[in-house]
Design a protein around this motif. Structure first.
Motif, mmCIF file in Angstrom:
data_model
loop_
_atom_site.group_PDB
_atom_site.id
_atom_site.type_symbol
_atom_site.label_atom_id
_atom_site.label_comp_id
_atom_site.label_asym_id
_atom_site.label_seq_id
_atom_site.Cartn_x
_atom_site.Cartn_y
_atom_site.Cartn_z
ATOM 1 N N VAL A 363 -43.442 16.651 23.838
ATOM 2 C CA VAL A 363 -42.771 16.288 22.591
ATOM 3 C C VAL A 363 -41.464 15.580 22.954
ATOM 4 O O VAL A 363 -40.717 16.043 23.820
ATOM 5 N N THR A 374 -42.577 12.616 18.627
ATOM 6 C CA THR A 374 -43.974 12.363 18.965
ATOM 7 C C THR A 374 -44.405 13.402 19.986
ATOM 8 O O THR A 374 -43.573 14.050 20.621
ATOM 9 N N GLY A 375 -45.697 13.576 20.130
ATOM 10 C CA GLY A 375 -46.216 14.520 21.118
ATOM 11 C C GLY A 375 -47.717 14.656 20.945
ATOM 12 O O GLY A 375 -48.322 13.986 20.092
ATOM 13 N N ASN A 399 -46.743 11.592 15.164
ATOM 14 C CA ASN A 399 -45.392 11.052 14.959
ATOM 15 C C ASN A 399 -44.940 11.602 13.627
ATOM 16 O O ASN A 399 -45.542 11.289 12.590
ATOM 17 N N SER B 392 -43.662 9.799 26.042
ATOM 18 C CA SER B 392 -44.600 10.898 25.837
ATOM 19 C C SER B 392 -45.981 10.448 26.270
ATOM 20 O O SER B 392 -46.418 9.341 25.949
ATOM 21 N N GLN B 401 -47.204 6.980 24.483
ATOM 22 C CA GLN B 401 -46.374 6.257 23.510
ATOM 23 C C GLN B 401 -44.947 6.227 24.039
ATOM 24 O O GLN B 401 -44.368 7.282 24.311
ATOM 25 N N GLY B 480 -44.673 4.510 16.604
ATOM 26 C CA GLY B 480 -43.716 5.595 16.456
ATOM 27 C C GLY B 480 -43.113 5.690 15.077
ATOM 28 O O GLY B 480 -42.682 6.757 14.645
ATOM 29 N N GLY B 483 -46.471 6.174 12.009
ATOM 30 C CA GLY B 483 -47.332 7.337 11.996
ATOM 31 C C GLY B 483 -48.704 7.011 12.497
ATOM 32 O O GLY B 483 -48.958 5.947 13.005
#
Lengths: 443, 483
Positions: A363, A374-375, A399, B392, B401, B480, B483
């Motif tokens: 994360v 995000t994760g 996200n 990540s 990402q 990011g 979504g």
């Protein structure tokens, strides 16, 4: 060293110092960890160290020296070095005086003799039970069992003396099958709470139940997160309650203390004395750590401070300093999310369609002010249909703004201690009514 | 007693207590940090730590114990403890991974240093930081300015029961600046050099090479400009990544993926596994033909450059990806043996207290042939991104990402307006196969990562990924924020 020996040493350091003001911090740790994978213990470690950190103040300037050479010659060399650094440093016009506080005592349960005495054989027996639980289901196990004890003692030239002894233990297990994995964890100051058979079995059941997972389209879902997953999320909002972040504009509620940002069922404390996560009752300046209400029924209601930021903002010192000086500012270290009224199983039973997430991975903050993180999901993600777990689900990337997610959420009444990426906290399971996933994987 | 005589006593004691092999690593580490934050010293520390860690092999299982007690009694205690740990593991183990090493080196190594940091007065270091930090404050919207220098010196001696005696003196140096700009409901940061500063092996010359004073004003201005810049769009674009972002991309999607302990499941419960398999060696098209990635732990200035790793294996150079094909892994002795290879010296411990384990070292994407500016010429509609802000990747090292601090539009081969909040996402082999150009050696730099987390207990590793800017086609941008 016991606490009396540590106390004698730090007071000797302060007495020998030629600085205008001196603070001595002594950390001691005896740490054991048994790590396993594929039926073998591949990392079996124990380390011991004692570190002395000296902060010397000369003419309003600060120098710091650290050593683990604790004979008088080592102490004198470090004192001299700290003073030498201080004399070369620029003056700090906002440097607060060293704390002058009453001695505070640790809460019951911080130190457990059984944990301090735990041996490599004790840890290996827990690992053996985990192996048995995995092998009974045709799975292989990976994880660790850890036990540790330690002490920290602080003295300064303003007369503050504080000392704390603590123990800790933990277990983390991932059971691995051909198409799925399952996770369980348990942390406690008391090693007798650590049960390899029980945790090994929980992780195994998750792995078995999520076998042959399906792929779901990314998008918005109702999501129930178990404590290891929810703790990861909360770890990324804790720092927003630092007085430094608030004042400098990087907190989501900078300039808006007292306003409501999340659901009115959300109350969050920083509480060092919570029985599931008893910690050091003072901060790294020796100031007693207060219980601070961070969210109060949805309102951003509190900031944590240290002596510098308390003086700067004219707020009380809540005792959340890191070793001074530092760049991070005061930080919450013992988050506790107030539980709800329903059980974890009821949260699932009340969900028509959604996901159950056991654990998250990697994360990271995407946008600081919007609290977007995000994760990935990992080690046990399930589809919920008509109140029941029906299938395993391949892992997904999310996200999501944390504060937006907390606007519509429900907490379970059970609490668990979890160890997030940065520090331990106490949280329930949570159901987020809307949580956004952006991509899927094929595992 | 000297380290040498204590070491002999330690390995003798471990073997007398039942170890088939033992090695011991004595270290004296010194860490100096100076940091200025908004005109005030936020750190001016000098920390030293001395101790030793001993590995004992009993019945194919390892035990590791460490202590700061350098007395004969302390050494005896730790040697016995390591044997006990190994024996406790052997009692429940279903498998054994350890074997006695066959080689042993007697040698010494020291980091080449042009200017010893010890000769630079503390006042000079602080003056540099105060100057650079002050120059970041170009606008009242700069809420936080920071400037820092890290100096790390490690003297280590490694001895083993089969005769190894290796002494090393390592010097690692880093410095950087960052500015945080605060607008209405928005914060933007800029960091230089790269996203953590410039960290390399060497002395004060590494701080001078960072050119903090010369770049501080520009970095402050960019942070403020970002507050008013348009949001990076969402969609598929050709992208060009700056060198430090390529370094991060290598680190996360190749460096960690190719650690053989992950591949074998040894990190499964925490850092994760890998999508790679030893059966894919020579078969998997990891990237395009432009992509060649090598381990080179002898590279001058590489942050992970040493003479020998912490198992006593001599540093060298080997392929991970050769012209796009998977060619190797980062390996220890035990893991290499499991796939029929020999260690390529990728074992490190954070300090004497920690068990040695496989760590990413210097992992270098070899430069291409085009000048940096030529990468833009063939892009009609793209984004150029610099300096990592968010990173990540999943626990198989596939779905990633990343976000950068700053971006610029590319229109018809030209760099255009500044964009805020650029992010991009992808899947590792697909992404590396979309690489169609890498800039040449003139923009190739040994980017150091001073804080790579791995292992339990968590260890902070110092790695390097040498890289130049590179171009990738048809990449998902903006996820990011959408979504």
């Amino acid at each position: 060293m016991d606490s009396a020996e540590r106390e004698e040493l730090v007071q000797r350091v302060v007495a020998r110092s030629k600085a205008d003001a001196t603070e001595a911090l002594l950390y001691e740790e005896d740490f054991g960890l048994t790590r396993f994978t594929h039926g073998a213990i591949h990392q079996n470690v124990r380390s011991q160290n004692v570190t002395l950190r000296i902060r010397a103040i000369v003419d309003g300037r600060t120098g710091v020296a650290e050593t683990n050479h604790l004979a008088d010659v080592g102490i004198d060399a470090s004192l001299e070095r700290a003073c030498e650094i201080a004399r070369l440093a620029p003056p700090d016009p906002e440097l607060p005086p060293l704390s002058s506080t009453q001695r505070t005592t640790s809460s019951d349960g911080a130190y457990v003799e059984a944990t301090a005495r735990a041996s490599a054989e004790d840890r290996a027996r827990v690992v053996g039970a985990i192996f048995d639980a995995g092998e009974a289901h045709g799975l292989w196990s990976a994880g660790y069992v850890t036990t540790s004890s330690g002490g920290i003692t602080l003295a300064n030239s303003s007369g503050t003396v504080q000392s704390h002894d603590g123990t800790d233990s933990g277990l983390n297990v991932k059971q691995n099958g051909p198409s799925s994995t399952g996770f369980a964890e348990r942390y406690s100051n008391d090693v007798r709470d650590i049960d390899g058979t029980r945790s090994g079995e929980i992780a195994a059941r998750k792995a078995l139940a999520s076998a042959d997972p399906i792929t779901l389209e990314p998008g918005e879902y109702t999501v129930i997160m178990e404590p290891p997953a929810f703790g990861e999320i909360m770890g990324y909002i804790a720092g927003h309650f630092s007085a430094q972040a608030y004042d400098e504009g990087s907190s989501f509620f900078s300039g808006r203390l007292g306003e409501r940002f999340v659901g009115d069922n959300v109350t969050v404390f920083d509480d060092v004395a919570h029985p599931l996560n008893v910690g050091m009752p003072f901060d790294f300046e020796g100031v007693p750590t207060e219980r601070v209400r961070l969210f109060d029924r949805g309102t951003a209601s509190g900031l944590v401070t240290d002596s510098r930021w308390a003086a700067k903002l004219g707020r009380p010192n809540t005792g959340h300093a890191l070793p001074e000086p530092n760049s991070a500012g005061p930080q919450p270290r013992h988050l506790v999310v107030q539980p709800g009224t329903e059980t974890h199983d009821e949260l699932i039973a009340q969900t028509e369609r959604g996901l159950l997430v056991s654990r998250l991975w990697y994360v990271r903050t995407v946008d600081q002010r919007q609290t977007i993180v995000t994760g990935m999901t990992r080690d046990g993600t399930f589809l919920i249909e008509n109140g029941k777990l029906t299938k395993g689900v391949r892992n997904l990337r999310f996200n999501q703004s944390i504060t937006e997610a907390l606007q519509r959420c429900t907490f379970s009444r059970e609490l668990a201690r979890t160890a997030s990426y940065s520090y331990a906290m106490v949280v329930p399971s949570v159901r987020f009514e809307r949580f956004t996933f952006s991509s899927a994987t094929d595992f | 007693m000297t380290f040498r005589s204590l070491a002999q006593r330690a390995v003798d004691t471990a073997c007398a207590r039942g170890a088939g092999y033992a090695d011991v690593r004595f270290e004296r580490g010194r860490s100096e940090r100076a940091e200025v934050r908004n005109g005030v010293v936020a750190a001016l520390d000098d920390a030293t730590s001395t101790g030793f860690g001993l590995r004992a092999l009993v019945d194919g299982c390892w035990g590791f114990a460490a202590s700061d007690d350098l007395s004969e009694a302390g050494v005896d205690l730790i040697a016995g403890r390591a044997v006990e740990l190994a024996r406790a593991g052997a009692a429940v183990a279903r498998k054994r991974f350890g074997e006695i090493p066959s080689d042993a080196h007697v040698d010494c190594y020291a980091t080449p240093v042009e200017r010893d940091p010890a000769t630079v007065a503390l006042g000079e270091r602080v003056a540099l930081l105060l100057d650079a930090e002050r120059s970041l404050h170009v606008d009242p919207r700069i809420s936080v300015g920071r400037a820092w220098i890290d100096l790390w010196r490690t003297d280590k001696e490694f001895y083993s029961s089969n005769g190894a005696e290796i002494a090393q003196t390592l010097q690692q140096t880093g410095s950087g600046i960052s500015a945080l700009a605060v607008g209405v409901g928005d914060v933007q940061d800029r960091t230089f050099p790269g996203d953590v500063g410039l960290y390399q092996t060497g002395g004060w010359e590494i701080v001078e090479a960072a050119r903090l004073r010369e770049n501080a004003q520009r970095i402050g201005e960019e942070a403020v400009q970002l507050l008013d810049a348009p949001q990076c769009p969402h969609g598929e674009f050709d992208i060009i990544l700056g060198g430090s972002q390529v370094s991060l991309q290598i680190h996360e999607s190749c460096g960690h993926a190719a650690e053989l302990d992950r591949v074998l499941g040894w990190e499964a419960n925490f850092s994760g596994v890998s999508f790679l398999d030893p059966a894919q060696l020579g078969m998997l098209q990891y990237g395009s033909k432009h992509v060649t990635i090598v381990i080179d732990n002898t590279l001058p200035r590489g942050l992970a450059t040493v003479g020998y790793d912490d198992e006593g294996t001599k540093s060298g150079r080997s392929d991970i990806v050769r012209e796009g094909l998977l060619a190797g892994f980062e390996m220890s002795r035990d893991t290499a043996r499991l796939i029929g290879r020999k260690s390529n010296a990728c074992v490190r411990a954070q300090s004497w207290e920690f068990i040695p384990m496989i760590r990413m070292c210097n992992l270098n994407l070899l430069p291409g042939t085009l000048p940096f500016e030529a990468l833009f010429e063939d892009v009609r509609d793209g984004i150029y991104m610099e300096s990592n802000r968010s990173w990540s990747i999943d626990d198989h090292r596939l779905n990633f990402q990343f976000g950068c601090e700053i971006g610029w539009e590319i229109k018809n081969g030209k760099r255009g307006r500044m964009l805020k909040n650029p992010t991009y996402a992808g899947v590792t082999p697909r992404f590396w196969n979309s690489c169609d150009a890498i800039a040449d050696e003139r923009s190739w730099l040994a980017w150091g990562t001073p804080n790579c987390g791995k292992g339990e207990p968590m260890q902070s590793g110092r790695t390097a990924q040498c890289a130049a800017p590179a171009r990738f086609r048809n990449v998902t941008v903006g996820a990011g924020y959408r979504g």
